[in-house]
Every structure is written in structure tokens, then in C-alpha cells.
Design an enzyme around this catalytic site. Structure first.
Site, PDB file in Angstrom:
ATOM      1  N   SER B  45      47.162   3.607   0.255  1.00  0.00           N
ATOM      2  CA  SER B  45      45.749   3.437   0.556  1.00  0.00           C
ATOM      3  C   SER B  45      45.106   2.879  -0.704  1.00  0.00           C
ATOM      4  O   SER B  45      45.315   3.413  -1.794  1.00  0.00           O
ATOM      5  CB  SER B  45      45.119   4.779   0.944  1.00  0.00           C
ATOM      6  N   GLU B  46      44.343   1.812  -0.569  1.00  0.00           N
ATOM      7  CA  GLU B  46      43.934   1.036  -1.745  1.00  0.00           C
ATOM      8  C   GLU B  46      42.972   1.787  -2.670  1.00  0.00           C
ATOM      9  O   GLU B  46      42.735   1.359  -3.787  1.00  0.00           O
ATOM     10  CB  GLU B  46      43.348  -0.319  -1.340  1.00  0.00           C
TER      11      GLU B  46
END
Lengths: 233, 217
Positions: B45-46
């Protein structure tokens, strides 16, 4: 040891003025410098430019500064979930520069690291690249993006010491590390300010050299934006 | 016709052993629920986590552990946290194998638009522009048509672009399509959907070669 500790948030924010450019850490409401933001609201500064991935929600985080129309310009990657923000942006009251999230992080890191600019593939061929220098490397196109210039960076960490060393927790780390040392003055607020010598030097995320002032925040609300849970079987 | 869960189930079959995968917000988030459990996969997840797990049990939510959709999550054994700059080093540096994201429009040349409707809706691109500019394999998960019934698979995008010539595959409620030099190549039909139905719902060039199988989920 060079002591960076200040007594409280008002001492930490000495020197902030109208029309300055600030960097603020956080992703959504996670890892935002709550105490510094609340103090900026209290000081009622105007004409601010804020570099922050998001813009808070209507009644928390940067949304509080927006609500009082203290912000002239936002530089962000994602501003959904904030009605007042959207209203001010669409009506033209607020100047907004939307940039890719990785570019936002890297323009902070460039400022921290002494690079005037960086090439990134993000945004090539889109309106983000309009008017910017582009260049081909090994057959792929890149956009030149400049390092940010900011007066203050406000970051939030989990633990820190008077030397300015910081340790973050979970995904509350996000943009905070890249903003440390990326502005003229970096103000770090921490949940827990521990005695110098108690943090393991092997575990420090950000060395104190990047931080000018550090204080323990009075309280942390740590509001959750999307509470998602699963049921126990 | 597939519902959102069906689209996620079909895309889950594209996730291979050893993949690091970034999931966008919306339908892509559901994909994690349907990946085979006999393969090794990690979700990135960025906002700064690799090795994302399911939502926490009630009472165990931690405000400091969220995904890019700002939802509370958990982590799995072997997970790691990192800052945003390192997160995008993973993405820009092509260390993430597969990106799955939603879209408002996809063009037959692989262009994608998903961040702005001028004058109406501006939420921002978030990490989407970085992801589509660098990912080697990009799959779009979306409905085939918009709420007005208009095709979202176009000759050219009409909305501001997120990236150019980057989408490799599109999975919709009607079909699986591959983006080729000549247009959208129809690979599979959704259950109960005919090639004719797909033709009608596709504005961009549709390439139909031989018998088109119905997708298995």
C-alpha cells in the site's frame, strides 16, 4: 549532544509568519502534526502555502486551517473527502496544485538531500507535465520536477529525544521522514520525548541533524478516517 | 454479467506466485480476498506498508496502521513499514510486479483517465500517476459503461489523462480485454454475456478472433 528540545508548541513555532510556505507530514489523518496545526489555527496566520499529501477533513487536521481561510495555496496529491476544500477550490478562492504522490515525496527528499530537481516518469503526457522540461532516458520519457522550498516543516513522530532523533510507528511514518530537513526549520512533535541515550541508535529512523526543534505534543486525538473491521467467527 | 465481487474474483486469477501487488481503491481492494492461498503474494500500500493483512477485529483498530484508502488494516508476519519516498522507490523502480486500479476511461491505445472531471470533480491523482507511469503490468478493474450507459472503453480518452499507453488488460462486468497495438482484443466473456453485448458497450476498436470463451471464476 546538541539540544533541540523546546518547552512547548508555542516555543516550537517561534518565527512563523503570514505568507510562509509550510510542509506538513501525514497521510490522511494518520501521522499528522496535530499540535502544530492546532497552534497555527490559534495564531491565525494568513496567506499560507501548505505542502501536504492531503488536506485533512472538514473539522480536523488542515481542514481547520482551510475553514478559517488561512491557506492561500495547497500543494497535494489527493484532496477527496473534504467538502470545504472542494468548494474553495472549485470557486477559485483556493489555489491548488495537484501533483503525483511519489513526485510530492521526491520533491521533499530532493530539498532534504541537496538536489535542485529530479526526473520522474510520473505525469508524462498528462496536464501535470504541461510547461515542464521533459527528457528521454533509454527510450522512456521523464518530467523534470523541482525540489520544494519551504520555511518550516512540521512533522510528527512516535518517539524522539532531545537530540532530535526520531522513530515513527506504523504507517504514520509516510511523508514525515522526507520532510525532515527539507525546510529552513524542521519542527518535530512526538508522542513521547524520551531521555537521551534510551533510543537504540540502530533503530533511529531520522537522525537529529535533520531536526531543529522537538517537543512532546500535549495530546493526540489520532482520529481514524475510515474505521474498517471484520467480525470474529 | 459480473458484479464488483465477480470482477475482483476474475482479476485475482491474474495474481501469480511471488508477486508484489499494489491494489487501488474500490474494486481492486476486494481482489486480496480472492487470491489463491497456495501461492506467496504480498500486497503493497503506497502509504507505506508491505505485507498488508485483513481488516482488524473490532476493538483492535490502530489509527497508526491504515491502507491508502485510509482504512484501518492489520499486517501479516513478514510485513514492513517505510516512508512515502521509499514506497514510491518500490513503485517507480519497478519492484512491484502488478498494479490493479480503477478507471473512469480507458482508451484502445492504453491511455487511462481516473483523477479529474474538469469543473465537477477533482479529488487528485494520489499515487495513480506514479503507478501507471512505472508499473510493468497494469490491470484496470471497472464497469464497462458509466452510469449514463456510455462506454468507458474508448478510441481516445475525453477526460484529463492519468497516464499514456500503459494499461495492459481491462476486466469489466462484461469482459476481459487485452490492450494491443490494434485495439481492445476480446479474451473472455462474462457469464451470460454475448460478443454482441460487448460490441454494443465498447466504443473503442474491438478485436474478436474466433470463439470467445466464457470466463471461469
Amino acid at each position: 549532544m546538541i539540544n533541540k528540545k523546546v518547552a512547548n508548541v508555542s516555543e516550537a513555532l517561534i518565527g512563523v509568519q503570514d505568507n510562509m510556505t509550510f510542509m506538513l507530514g501525514g497521510f490522511g489523518l494518520c501521522g499528522i502534526p496535530e499540535n502544530s496545526i492546532n497552534e497555527l489555527v490559534k495564531l491565525n496566520l494568513k496567506g499560507l502555502t501548505c505542502i501536504s499529501n492531503n488536506a485533512g477533513v472538514d473539522d480536523f487536521g488542515l481542514g481547520l486551517l482551510l475553514h478559517k481561510k488561512q491557506i492561500k495555496k495547497m500543494i497535494s496529491s489527493y484532496v477527496g473527502e473534504n467538502d470545504e476544500f472542494e468548494r474553495q477550490m472549485l470557486s477559485g478562492e483556493l489555489d491548488v496544485e495537484l501533483i503525483p504522490q511519489g513526485t510530492l515525496a521526491e520533491r521533499c527528499r530532493a530539498a532534504q538531500s541537496g538536489f535542485p530537481a529530479i526526473y520522474t516518469p510520473a505525469g508524462y503526457g498528462t496536464e501535470v507535465a504541461e510547461g515542464k522540461e521533459t527528457r528521454e532516458f533509454d527510450g522512456k520519457m521523464y518530467v523534470l520536477e523541482h525540489a520544494f522550498k519551504a520555511d518550516f516543516a512540521f512533522v510528527k513522530a512516535w518517539k524522539g529525544d532531545a537530540a532530535g532523533n526520531l522513530i515513527f510507528k506504523g504507517t504514520a511514518r509516510n511523508f514525515n521522514p522526507a520532510m525532515c530537513g527539507a525546510a529552513k526549520i524542521t519542527v518535530a512533535e512526538v508522542e513521547e520525548l524520551v531521555p537521551v541515550g534510551t533510543l537504540d541508535p540502530n533503530q533511529i529512523h531520522i537522525p537529529g541533524i535533520f531536526v531543529q526543534r522537538i517537543f512532546q505534543g500535549e495530546t493526540y486525538e489520532k482520529r481514524i478516517e475510515q474505521r474498517t473491521v471484520r467480525q470474529r467467527d | 454479467m459480473l458484479d464488483k465481487t465477480g470482477i475482483a474474483k476474475r482479476i485475482a486469477k491474474e495474481v501469480k506466485d511471488g508477486y508484489y501487488v499494489n491494489l487501488g481503491i474500490g474494486i481492486p481492494t476486494l481482489v486480496a480476498n480472492y487470491v489463491r492461498d497456495d501461492i506467496q503474494v504480498e500486497f503493497q500500500s503506497e502509504n507505506g506498508v508491505l505485507g498488508m493483512g485483513p481488516f482488524p477485529f473490532e476493538g483492535e483498530e490502530d489509527a497508526d496502521i491504515i491502507n491508502a484508502g485510509k482504512q484501518t488494516i492489520t499486517t501479516l508476519p513478514g510485513a514492513s513499514f517505510f516512508d512515502s519516498a521509499m514506497s514510491f522507490s518500490m513503485i517507480r523502480g519497478q519492484h512491484v510486479h502488478l498494479t490493479i486500479l480503477g478507471a473512469m476511461e480507458v482508451a484502445e491505445n492504453g491511455d487511462i483517465a481516473n483523477w479529474k472531471i474538469p469543473g465537477k470533480m477533482v479529488k487528485g491523482m494520489g499515487g495513480a500517476m506514479d503507478l501507471v507511469a512505472s508499473a510493468e503490468n497494469i490491470i484496470v478493474a471497472m464497469m464497462h459503461t458509466n452510469k449514463a450507459g456510455e462506454s468507458k472503453l474508448l478510441k481516445r480518452c475525453s477526460l484529463p489523462l492519468t497516464g499514456v499507453g500503459c494499461v495492459k488488460k481491462v476486466v469489466t462486468n462484461l469482459a476481459v480485454l487485452e490492450v494491443t497495438d490494434k485495439g481492445f482484443k476480446l479474451l473472455e466473456r462474462a457469464p451470460g454475456i454475448s460478443v454482441e453485448d460487448i460490441k454494443k458497450a465498447t466504443e473503442g476498436t474491438l478485436i474478436v478472433e474466433g470463439d470467445i470463451p466464457e470466463m471461469s471464476l
